[in-house]
Scaffold this motif. Sequence first.
Motif: not given
Length: 569
Positions: A281-303
């Motif tokens: 489960v922790s490994f899946l959560q790491v993959l999901l966090l990486i996917r989300q960080m790529e989705h909001s990798n801009t300043q406007s997306g992270a805000a």
Amino acid sequence: MGVKRCWKFSRLEGKKLGILPRVLLSLGFWFAIFQSVNGLRPLRERARSWGDEWLFVRKDENDLGPFSAWNITGTYRGSWRFLDSTNSSSRFPDFRKSNGNSILELITTPTKITGVHYVQGVIIFHDVFDNEHEFGGAKIRVEGVYIWPFRQLRMVANSGKEGELSQEDDYILSNPYHLLGVFSSQVFQESPRDKHWKRKHSPMYDMEKHCNIEIAAQISRVSPAQTDGDRDRYHIEGLMESPSVDDEGDCFSPMLLNASSVNIEVYYNKAVNYTLMVTFVSFLQVLLLIRQMEHSNTQSGAAKVSILMIGQQAIMDAYLCLLHLTAGILVESLFNAFATAAFFKFVVFSIFEMRYLLAIWKASRPMSSGEGWEAMRRELSVLYSRFYGILLGGILVMYEFHKFLRLILLLMHSFWMPQIITNVVRDSRKPLHPHYIIGMTVTRLAIPLYVFGCPHNFMRIEPDKNWCICLGVFMGFQASILLLQHYLGSRWFIPRQILPEKYSYYRRLDLDTNHATDCVICMTAIDLTQRSNDCMVTPCDHFFHAGCLQRWMDIKMECPTCRRPLPPA
């Protein structure tokens, strides 16, 4: 000396003898050595791990015909109940419950008497006393004899000296079944079972001064069809009586005990499988966090992402890391499994979630980057101090309000609510990836549903189906709102009458119909003769292609021409 002579004789006369006598002499020599070592072997042997710690008795000493010395050392789980359905004695009226669960810890040691083993142990009764006294259970030390040719067990209460560790105490302190049960009951506060360890404040302590506790039980072997694994399992059925010391009647009514031995190997496998599940489960959560960080990798997306939502998940993972690490330290034999699960949880919250937390914090303060390193360091120290302050404060709150721990856990799993509120307030457009919403909802439900929903979990916590249903419905409701906000808009469920007035990027502007301008994003002309949804106008009266401006606002909420802030689209 006999061995040396035999060896010298074999060397001197070896040349005169043939091959067959040499072989016979060698076999005789090794047989003599083996017999001498076997004669020095103690009666009690310790195997590789405590789970395989069983007592072996030599057959030449205790071989009584067809009978075999069943080794009943181990942990037994069962139930107790009064024969008269209730406690009819008035001497100790605190026994108002008619039945409950019990756990037995027994250790047998061979004696000089053939067919008799000395027995020490502890019997833990759950749900014995009335709730008015806040005692959920009681612990009684017992000792006696086990007459294995007749499969009979006779025990009496042994109060012992306070603070004195006996053999059964050492056994309990190395028993993962008992330690993890006590640990889980104290952490999750399933019931106030930790009260039975405080003997001087327990009604059982006063009862042992005025009563004689006698137990007579019969041992039987569980059928092979009901046995898990290769280890033999046994069943204990007996009667517990407590006549008064001063002949004023029984202290409490006769109590029937039934218990079956627990297969520790199966218990080990359950614990290891749980840690593997947590690791996966922790490994899946790491993959999901990486996917989300790529989705909001801009300043406007992270805000657009709520910092409270990520911080709440990081605090949950920090608590899970501490719990698994404590369980691994408590049970040494399962340290590697629990330490692995704790390490992965540590990686999730300390590396990925804290990094994402910092990125969101920087995106929400675009002007602070030009104020210098000292100002940024002060604000960053405030961020970390708030996080770890909430982390430590949450531990104190859960300790003080442990009776409402299930409600606290339900509130901790409301981590999607800050993001839902942020979407409505800011009118954010697609801040979270749908895979992240669905994946995090499912993975966050794995551990609590196992602990409170699995009927045979290794933590020995009684299932609470109502709480599990409430948690699943609550989490599903939050995830559904986020998904609908992603596809239908962040304010889809709010009536238009109460919504604030929103700027329209497709507003009509009175200009010369022959006027033409260029889009500064794609550097191509915008045809204003045919107004359609392909053209968007900013509050500062600058024209852009609709697709160009939407992609620009995913990066920055500023006008590409004059750098003025833009309202949400």
